[in-house]
Design an enzyme around this catalytic site. Structure first.
Site, PDB file in Angstrom:
ATOM      1  N   GLU A   1       0.881  -1.173   0.000  1.00  0.00           N
ATOM      2  CA  GLU A   1       0.000   0.000   0.000  1.00  0.00           C
ATOM      3  C   GLU A   1       0.910   1.212   0.000  1.00  0.00           C
ATOM      4  OE1 GLU A   1      -1.198   3.077   0.973  1.00  0.00           O
ATOM      5  OE2 GLU A   1      -2.564   2.608   2.631  1.00  0.00           O
TER       6      GLU A   1
ATOM      7  N   CYS B   1      -2.464   8.574   4.061  1.00  0.00           N
ATOM      8  CA  CYS B   1      -2.326   8.055   2.697  1.00  0.00           C
ATOM      9  C   CYS B   1      -3.560   8.345   1.852  1.00  0.00           C
ATOM     10  CB  CYS B   1      -2.026   6.565   2.717  1.00  0.00           C
ATOM     11  SG  CYS B   1      -3.278   5.566   3.546  1.00  0.00           S
TER      12      CYS B   1
END
Length: 490
Positions: A249, A283
């Site tokens: 990720e 994020c």
């Protein structure tokens, strides 16, 4: 606090006995010292995890029994929630309110996977071959290397630890070297909960040594990494030598799309939260605001007015709405991007500097920053700044905004705001992103998968699929009436 490596059931110091100082980004005061591990410590931890997995004490437990222990971890996290939240806020600078919410979410993640641990009993499939039986089963993948970032240290760790343990794996965890304190604490709770010796191992240290060893070591069967895109690419290259399973990720440059028929008051409020929550160090931050041109001026004016009122400060003070950036180095990176934005021709509407408040001078603070007059050719629109910096673009049609929203290398998340739900659904269907929110921003929960398209990475965390990532699929076929084939007559 020098014995901060947990290997084969023991708390130990690093072999080379190096010490790292952990500082509070609010005031740069030392809050702890920890043992800094190296490659040799990672090798030792991997060997312990390998022995524990091959011995089978954990993987051979029933899913029900593993689930009980994982559930116990959740209960212990709830018991010590206040202590964990305070540690997290000291370590990261985020507000105590946010850290408490994180700890509650973390406990929920462990509880969710505890409940899934005994739910997969395999699948019987129809075999086209007479007198045969066929079943599909999932088995633990083995030794899992796990690397977590500094922005949500324990939350990101929980997304990896809980499903890995529930599935029957052993783990070697490497948290960010600058924010390890809550991960250390939870490994103590895992020990208290009864996780067997060697099943869960913790090695602090830099990515160049500890992280690299997790990637290259042949005894690691899977590596899961959350962090920056360049580091993720290095891990892919390092892991390719032994073809281990990889889950990445790698962040995002997430579009927040506002149509003219949206509830503008709510959309402005949510746009602020999307990008300035945790000083933009998220994020999934909505760092690209795409506003329909008919409402651009009105929307921008209100947004700038509200951004100027955001209260920066000590995360332990109730009035604080946003804390500092994580480090001097990271603030310098954000400052460089602001300089680039100005050079590229973006218009600085607010922020773009360190705050002048004398009480904030010892911390790594940066004012909420908004750029207008932005376009997709700009680096500040294309690259992940990972700070309190918002770019604003305009659009005039659905087709245009879909093209703009998809026009980056990332594909983690995005949002669409409109009272026309059919329009929202049409746009959401064409966004190349792992998560799309409609008339909201940021929600996630244990039951729904999380991950990205394109260079935001691959693999998924959370949800049932988050457990499946930590398994191998096996087909078991049985002939119920064995007989000679007689292919070779000799």
């Amino acid at each position: 606090m020098s014995q901060t490596l947990f290997i084969d059931g023991e708390w130990i110091s690093a072999e080379k006995e190096q010490i790292r100082s952990i500082i509070n980004p609010f005031n740069q005061e030392e809050i702890a010292t920890v043992s800094e591990g190296g490659r040799e410590d990672a090798i030792k931890a991997i060997a312990a995890a390998r022995r524990a997995f091959d011995k089978g004490e954990w993987s051979s437990l029933s899913g029900l029994e593993r689930g009980k222990i994982v559930l116990k971890i959740a209960e212990l996290i709830r018991r010590d929630l206040e202590e964990l939240a305070e540690l997290e806020s000291l370590d990261t600078g985020k507000t105590l309110e946010e850290s408490k919410a994180d700890m509650d979410d973390i406990a929920n993640v462990f509880q969710y996977y505890a409940g899934l641990a005994d739910k997969d009993g395999g699948e019987i499939i129809s075999s086209p071959i007479p007198d045969s039986e066929s079943k599909i089963i999932r088995e633990p993948i083995g030794v899992c290397g796990q690397i977590t970032p500094w922005n949500y240290p324990l939350l990101q760790a929980s997304w990896k630890i809980a499903p890995a343990l529930a599935a029957g794996n052993t783990i070697v965890m490497k948290p960010s070297e600058i924010t390890p304190l809550t991960t250390i604490k939870v490994f103590k709770l895992m020990e208290e909960a009864g996780v067997p010796k060697g099943v869960a191992n913790l090695v602090l240290g830099p990515g160049a040594t500890v992280g690299d060893e997790l990637a290259v070591n042949k005894d690691v069967d899977l590596i899961s990494f959350t962090g920056g895109i360049e580091t993720g690419k290095k891990i892919m290259r390092a892991a390719s030598g032994n073809v281990k399973k990889i889950a990445l990720e790698l962040g995002g440059k997430n579009p927040n799309i506002v149509f003219k028929d949206a509830d503008l008051e709510v959309a402005v409020d949510q746009a602020l939260n999307a990008v300035f929550f945790h000083a933009g160090q998220v994020c999934s931050a909505g760092s690209r605001l795409l506003v329909e041109d008919a409402i651009h001026d009105q929307f921008l004016a209100e947004l700038v007015k509200r951004a100027k009122r955001i209260k920066l400060g000590n995360g332990f003070h109730a009035e604080t709405e946003s804390g500092p950036l994580i480090s001097a180095e990271h603030r310098a990176k954000v400052e460089k991007y602001v300089e680039i934005g100005i050079e590229e021709g973006a218009k600085l509407e607010t922020g773009g500097k360190r705050p002048e408040d004398p009480e904030l001078q010892n911390g790594f603070f940066y004012e909420p920053t908004i750029f207008s007059n932005c376009n997709s050719d700009m680096r500040i629109v294309q690259e992940e700044v990972f700070g309190p910096v918002l770019t604003v673009e305009t659009f005039s049609s659905e087709e245009e905004v879909i093209e703009l929203a998809n026009d980056t290398i990332y594909g983690l998340a995005g949002a669409v705001w409109s009272k026309d739900i059919e329009k929202c659904e049409r746009v959401a269907a064409r966004l190349r992103m792992g998560t799309v929110w409609i008339n909201d921003f940021h929600p996630y929960f244990a039951q729904a998968p999380w991950g990205g398209y394109k260079q935001s990475g691959f693999g998924r965390e959370l949800g049932k699929i988050g457990l499946e990532e930590y398994t191998e699929v096996k087909h078991v076929y049985r002939n119920t009436k064995p007989a000679a084939v007689n292919w070779f007559n000799s």
